[in-house]
Write an enzyme that holds these catalytic residues in place. Structure first.
Site, PDB file in Angstrom:
ATOM      1  N   LYS A 180     147.960  50.432   0.795  1.00  0.00           N
ATOM      2  CA  LYS A 180     148.755  49.199   0.780  1.00  0.00           C
ATOM      3  C   LYS A 180     149.797  49.327   1.883  1.00  0.00           C
ATOM      4  O   LYS A 180     150.821  49.987   1.734  1.00  0.00           O
ATOM      5  CB  LYS A 180     149.452  48.973  -0.560  1.00  0.00           C
ATOM      6  CG  LYS A 180     149.922  47.519  -0.646  1.00  0.00           C
ATOM      7  CD  LYS A 180     151.297  47.362  -1.225  1.00  0.00           C
ATOM      8  CE  LYS A 180     152.520  47.355  -0.442  1.00  0.00           C
ATOM      9  NZ  LYS A 180     152.783  46.380   0.570  1.00  0.00           N
ATOM     10  N   GLU A 255     157.874  60.285  -0.760  1.00  0.00           N
ATOM     11  CA  GLU A 255     158.646  60.605   0.459  1.00  0.00           C
ATOM     12  C   GLU A 255     159.679  59.501   0.591  1.00  0.00           C
ATOM     13  O   GLU A 255     159.328  58.364   0.928  1.00  0.00           O
ATOM     14  CB  GLU A 255     157.737  60.608   1.690  1.00  0.00           C
ATOM     15  CG  GLU A 255     156.617  61.616   1.652  1.00  0.00           C
ATOM     16  CD  GLU A 255     157.101  63.036   1.837  1.00  0.00           C
ATOM     17  OE1 GLU A 255     158.258  63.228   2.261  1.00  0.00           O
ATOM     18  OE2 GLU A 255     156.329  63.960   1.534  1.00  0.00           O
ATOM     19  N   CYS A 289     163.617  57.909   8.248  1.00  0.00           N
ATOM     20  CA  CYS A 289     164.060  58.483   6.959  1.00  0.00           C
ATOM     21  C   CYS A 289     165.000  59.658   7.167  1.00  0.00           C
ATOM     22  O   CYS A 289     165.970  59.820   6.438  1.00  0.00           O
ATOM     23  CB  CYS A 289     162.848  58.908   6.149  1.00  0.00           C
ATOM     24  SG  CYS A 289     161.716  59.935   7.092  1.00  0.00           S
ATOM     25  N   GLU A 386     172.125  55.175   2.362  1.00  0.00           N
ATOM     26  CA  GLU A 386     171.209  55.057   3.503  1.00  0.00           C
ATOM     27  C   GLU A 386     171.334  53.656   4.094  1.00  0.00           C
ATOM     28  O   GLU A 386     171.118  52.666   3.399  1.00  0.00           O
ATOM     29  CB  GLU A 386     169.767  55.308   3.055  1.00  0.00           C
ATOM     30  CG  GLU A 386     168.818  55.348   4.235  1.00  0.00           C
ATOM     31  CD  GLU A 386     167.355  55.523   3.825  1.00  0.00           C
ATOM     32  OE1 GLU A 386     166.916  54.827   2.911  1.00  0.00           O
ATOM     33  OE2 GLU A 386     166.673  56.349   4.462  1.00  0.00           O
TER      34      GLU A 386
HETATM   35  P1  NAD Z   1     160.374  50.025   0.665  1.00  0.00           P
HETATM   36  O1  NAD Z   1     160.599  51.033  -0.414  1.00  0.00           O
HETATM   37  O2  NAD Z   1     161.042  48.724   0.564  1.00  0.00           O
HETATM   38  O3  NAD Z   1     158.807  49.699   0.792  1.00  0.00           O
HETATM   39  C1  NAD Z   1     157.849  50.703   1.005  1.00  0.00           C
HETATM   40  C2  NAD Z   1     156.498  50.218   0.513  1.00  0.00           C
HETATM   41  O4  NAD Z   1     156.583  50.026  -0.892  1.00  0.00           O
HETATM   42  C3  NAD Z   1     156.062  48.882   1.109  1.00  0.00           C
HETATM   43  O5  NAD Z   1     154.672  48.905   1.340  1.00  0.00           O
HETATM   44  C4  NAD Z   1     156.394  47.900   0.001  1.00  0.00           C
HETATM   45  O6  NAD Z   1     155.601  46.731  -0.001  1.00  0.00           O
HETATM   46  C5  NAD Z   1     156.103  48.739  -1.234  1.00  0.00           C
HETATM   47  N1  NAD Z   1     156.790  48.277  -2.440  1.00  0.00           N
HETATM   48  C6  NAD Z   1     157.923  47.539  -2.519  1.00  0.00           C
HETATM   49  N2  NAD Z   1     158.221  47.272  -3.818  1.00  0.00           N
HETATM   50  C7  NAD Z   1     157.253  47.872  -4.556  1.00  0.00           C
HETATM   51  C8  NAD Z   1     157.010  47.971  -5.952  1.00  0.00           C
HETATM   52  N3  NAD Z   1     157.815  47.390  -6.851  1.00  0.00           N
HETATM   53  N4  NAD Z   1     155.924  48.669  -6.372  1.00  0.00           N
HETATM   54  C9  NAD Z   1     155.105  49.270  -5.481  1.00  0.00           C
HETATM   55  N5  NAD Z   1     155.276  49.201  -4.149  1.00  0.00           N
HETATM   56  C10 NAD Z   1     156.343  48.526  -3.691  1.00  0.00           C
HETATM   57  O7  NAD Z   1     160.713  50.787   2.019  1.00  0.00           O
HETATM   58  P2  NAD Z   1     160.667  50.206   3.495  1.00  0.00           P
HETATM   59  O8  NAD Z   1     161.801  49.275   3.678  1.00  0.00           O
HETATM   60  O9  NAD Z   1     159.296  49.748   3.828  1.00  0.00           O
HETATM   61  O10 NAD Z   1     160.911  51.566   4.338  1.00  0.00           O
HETATM   62  C11 NAD Z   1     162.156  52.115   4.501  1.00  0.00           C
HETATM   63  C12 NAD Z   1     162.394  53.256   3.539  1.00  0.00           C
HETATM   64  O11 NAD Z   1     161.356  54.228   3.655  1.00  0.00           O
HETATM   65  C13 NAD Z   1     163.674  54.013   3.846  1.00  0.00           C
HETATM   66  O12 NAD Z   1     164.354  54.272   2.643  1.00  0.00           O
HETATM   67  C14 NAD Z   1     163.182  55.310   4.476  1.00  0.00           C
HETATM   68  O13 NAD Z   1     164.085  56.374   4.362  1.00  0.00           O
HETATM   69  C15 NAD Z   1     161.909  55.543   3.742  1.00  0.00           C
HETATM   70  N6  NAD Z   1     161.011  56.426   4.501  1.00  0.00           N
HETATM   71  C16 NAD Z   1     160.846  57.727   4.095  1.00  0.00           C
HETATM   72  C17 NAD Z   1     160.041  58.605   4.829  1.00  0.00           C
HETATM   73  C18 NAD Z   1     159.870  60.052   4.426  1.00  0.00           C
HETATM   74  O14 NAD Z   1     159.010  60.718   4.999  1.00  0.00           O
HETATM   75  N7  NAD Z   1     160.651  60.588   3.501  1.00  0.00           N
HETATM   76  C19 NAD Z   1     159.397  58.145   5.982  1.00  0.00           C
HETATM   77  C20 NAD Z   1     159.588  56.807   6.367  1.00  0.00           C
HETATM   78  C21 NAD Z   1     160.388  55.965   5.628  1.00  0.00           C
END
Ligand code: NAD
Length: 483
Positions: A180, A255, A289, A386
């Site tokens: 997804k 992650e 991240c 963050e």
């Molecule tokens: P997000 O958590 O908003 O979304 C991530 C994914 O989760 C998207 O595909 C989204 O559609 C999905 N999602 C959203 N709500 C959901 C739900 N209720 N149930 C299941 N899936 C759901 O994050 P984002 O804005 O896309 O990315 C930014 C975040 O990702 C930051 O917090 C960043 O630190 C983190 N990140 C972490 C790493 C790591 O390796 N630790 C790497 C990249 C990004």
């Protein structure tokens, strides 16, 4: 002509079961640049069924590790062939200068596929000596089996690379997957799935269902046919995922976010530390991240260091990333723009000293200037939460003990950097800081061979390297009575 992306299920493009579409907006000009299927729970079920068939007696389940390794290598060749095109897809979706994904994300993604391919025929078990069973000799051995169908939920910030961090290792382990992608960045995941087909990976092994997290993400987390969820995204959504998948005992790896410290001691090379901290802060518009957003600087050099970092920030040219000389594009979406501005406002209200950047003005596109706050304290919201944008907070410290205490005074534990010329101090501090990856006099490298993941609320589990492959296996023990 605006492109429309559909799901990729069982080797074919599929519209959403109800025909729904969602619009994708360019962060540079806020115009619709693409549409994608708005997936439903029924679409997820169709994709899970296809993935299940390949595990339950399908062609994929009959391949050896060596066969899978060959297919993954072939996939890596095809990604290499299309690298420029894939980098441009991700750059267009989030408004990033295309040179960044070309130079960093794609080589890393290809490396991850190749490293995973190499592990595919080396997933070994052990024989374990025991006293036997009721006086009779036994032979006990372990084997690692694929965990099953994986639901892979991916964010938008480095989408193709992160998708490969999941797909490479899970294919090496013999799993199948429903991906997804983020709402903002479906195109590169769909291209990867098409390349899987071209590489000869059987239809149904790699599926993509586009759509929202609330519908498609949740349907994956609650689907009885999904054995594991691998999620990369915010800590907030990570909690929701745990709440849905946890009671169903799905394997979950997370992650999540970070608020990583960069610790600069007075014996460090200031030039190198400024360059490194600026990269750790501003790469990908700060939407990383492990971005080093808390810069802890020894008081004696704090003023000089802060001025140099502010001047590095001011030298960054922000604008349309397709224009010559632009080194930073907009943040990826409207919500991000508003979020980053809210934090800049909070930093000003909390009394931190603004040295560069500042509140972004609303025009066309989500442009934010690289922003540096100095003379801050670790209890300010800009130091604790963050932001996920180009905003750095400089906090002074006096002693090594205080630096370690400040570095660890956070809910997160993803990355950290230590800048010093004292080798013993470098090891001492690296060992004391609670984070998954520490860089000494460099920004902690993300390498396909090195495990990647966080402590505390930065996540659970590790991706990449052997740890990343084993995360997609279950360990089974078999005991045979040998008499
Ligand atoms: P997000 O958590 O908003 O979304 C991530 C994914 O989760 C998207 O595909 C989204 O559609 C999905 N999602 C959203 N709500 C959901 C739900 N209720 N149930 C299941 N899936 C759901 O994050 P984002 O804005 O896309 O990315 C930014 C975040 O990702 C930051 O917090 C960043 O630190 C983190 N990140 C972490 C790493 C790591 O390796 N630790 C790497 C990249 C990004």
């Amino acid at each position: 002509m605006i492109p429309t992306f559909q799901h990729f299920i069982n080797g074919q493009a599929h519209t959403a079961s109800d025909g729904g579409l969602m619009e994708l907006f360019s962060p540079v000009n806020e115009q619709v640049h693409a549409r994608a299927a708005r997936g439903t729970a029924a679409d997820v079920s169709a994709a899970v069924a296809a993935a299940r068939r390949q595990l339950d007696g399908g062609a994929w389940s009959k391949l050896s590790g060596a066969d899978r390794g060959q297919l993954i290598h072939r996939l890596a060749d095809l990604v290499e062939r299309d690298a420029g095109k894939i980098a441009d897809m991700d750059a267009t979706c989030i408004g990033r200068p295309p040179i960044e994904p070309r130079l960093l994300d794609l080589p890393n993604a290809i490396g991850t596929l190749r490293t995973s391919a190499g592990w595919a025929d080396k997933i070994e078990g052990r024989t374990i000596p025991t006293p036997g069973y009721m006086g009779v000799k036994t032979l006990s051995y372990t084997q690692r089996e694929p965990v099953g169908v994986v639901g892979a939920i991916v964010p938008w910030n480095t989408p193709f690379m992160i998708t490969c961090w999941k797909v490479g290792p899970l294919l090496a382990a013999g799993c199948t997957v429903v991906i997804k992608p983020s709402e903002e960045t479906p195109s590169s995941a769909l291209h990867l799935a098409a390349l899987c087909k071209e590489a000869g990976i059987p239809d149904g092994v790699v599926n993509v269902v586009t759509g929202t997290g609330e519908v498609v993400g949740q349907a994956l987390c609650s689907h009885p046919g999904v054995e594991k969820i691998t999620f990369t995204g915010s800590t907030e959504v990570g909690r929701i995922i745990q709440r849905t998948a946890g009671p169903l005992f799905k394997r979950v790896s997370l992650e999540l976010g970070g608020k990583s410290p960069q610790i600069v001691f007075e014996d460090a090379s200031i030039d190198a530390a400024v360059r490194g901290c600026a990269m750790g802060l501003f790469f990908n518009q700060g939407q990383v991240c492990a971005a080093g957003t808390r810069i802890l600087v020894q008081r004696w050099i704090a003023e000089k260091f802060s001025a140099a970092l502010a001047s590095a920030a001011s030298a960054i040219k922000v604008g349309d990333p397709s224009k010559e000389g632009v080194t930073m594009g907009p943040v990826a979406k409207k919500e991000q723009f508003e979020r980053v501005n809210r934090y800049i406002d909070a930093g000003l209200a909390e009394g931190a000293k603004l040295l560069a950047g500042g509140l972004a003005e609303r025009g066309k596109g989500y442009f934010v200037k690289p922003t540096i706050f100095a003379e801050a304290s670790n209890d300010m919201s800009i130091a604790r939460e963050e932001i996920f944008g180009p905003v750095g907070t400089i906090i002074p410290f006096d002693t090594e003990e205080e630096a370690i205490a400040l570095a660890n005074d956070t809910d997160y534990g993803l990355g950290a950097t230590v800048w010093t010329s004292d080798v013993s101090r470098a090891h001492r501090v690296a060992q004391a800081v609670k984070a998954g990856a520490i860089g000494v006099n460099c920004w902690a490298p993300i390498d396909p061979r090195l495990p990647w993941g966080g402590m505390k609320t930065s996540g659970i589990g590790r991706e990449c390297g052997l740890s990343g492959v084993l995360a997609y296996t279950e360990e089974k023990v078999i005991t045979v009575l040998v008499g």
